[in-house]
Scaffold this motif. Structure first.
Motif: not given
Length: 253
Positions: A179-196
């Motif tokens: 099981m993985t957890a992915r935190l997604n952050v949308q800022h303007g037209p972009n989306t970045d994420f961190v996976v743990r």
């Protein structure tokens, strides 16, 4: 008026039984026998009340937001699914996109849905959340199954790259799985994420998502959501007993 009368009658009844106890040593035998029989009937009802109330009062409090938080926390949250009863507590044969409420949605790509999801009351003495989520998966031939959680707008207000986003998950599984957890952050037209990764063998997982390395435009953060992704979930039952999130500042070095 009704409550005043009820309290008055309760005091009178209590005083009556207190006098009966005080006079028991010298009471006439017929009177004592009658009082004993009445006391036994009353005790049976009181014992039932004590047992039922003890069980209910030992359960986690509905709506509770109590859980451990790191030093420096400036925002914390327990989603509604783990706080109180939902209008739609269960989903059978979960569709490829199925929502419990406006916060929690299940996604998968399995052509034949042999998946059920149900909110259940927590009863274990270690539980802080009132409710948990049970996922039961039988046959599964898809490539992904995920639980998506939309964070409220307050999570994004004032968020900077100096923050850590913490997730605490109390979970159980009948069989080992990834099981993985992915935190997604949308800022303007972009989306970045961190996976743990979560350790399914550990009942409690505490994960910190470091935002420092993300190229965030802090003034344009619009939305944050969390994906919990299950790999090879077939023939398994997963119970997510609690899920909490909080935001805290990185410790000064």
């Amino acid at each position: 008026m009704g409550r005043i009368l009820e309290r008055y009658l309760h005091r009178k009844t209590f005083a009556r039984w207190r006098r009966a106890v005080q006079d028991a040593a010298e009471a006439p035998i017929p009177q004592l026998r009658q009082q004993r029989d009445e006391a036994r009937r009353l005790r049976a009802q009181l014992d039932r009340l004590i047992q039922e109330s003890t069980e209910r009062l030992s359960l986690p409090l509905v709506g509770s937001q109590q859980f451990p938080k790191p030093l420096g926390t400036d925002w914390c949250w327990r989603p509604d699914l783990w706080r109180g009863p939902l209008a739609r507590p269960g989903i059978a044969s979960v569709a490829r996109k199925a929502s419990f409420d406006h916060q929690v949605t299940i996604f998968h790509d399995c052509p034949l849905s042999e998946i059920s999801a149900r909110q259940a009351r927590n009863t274990d003495d270690r539980d802080l959340a009132a409710f948990g989520l049970n996922l039961e998966i039988f046959g599964f031939s898809g490539s992904f199954l995920s639980l998506s959680l939309d964070l409220p707008p307050e999570a994004a207000q004032g968020l900077t790259r100096q923050h850590l986003m913490r997730i605490d998950a109390l979970l159980e599984a009948e069989r080992p799985l990834e099981m993985t957890a992915r935190l997604n952050v949308q800022h303007g037209p972009n989306t970045d994420f961190v996976v743990r990764s979560l350790d399914i063998s550990a009942p409690l997982n505490a994960l910190d998502f470091d935002l420092a390395k993300l190229p965030l435009n802090e003034r344009r953060i619009d939305k944050i959501w969390l994906d919990l992704v299950l790999t090879n979930p077939a023939m398994n039952r997963i119970t997510l007993r609690d899920l909490t999130l909080c935001r805290h500042h990185r410790a000064d070095l």
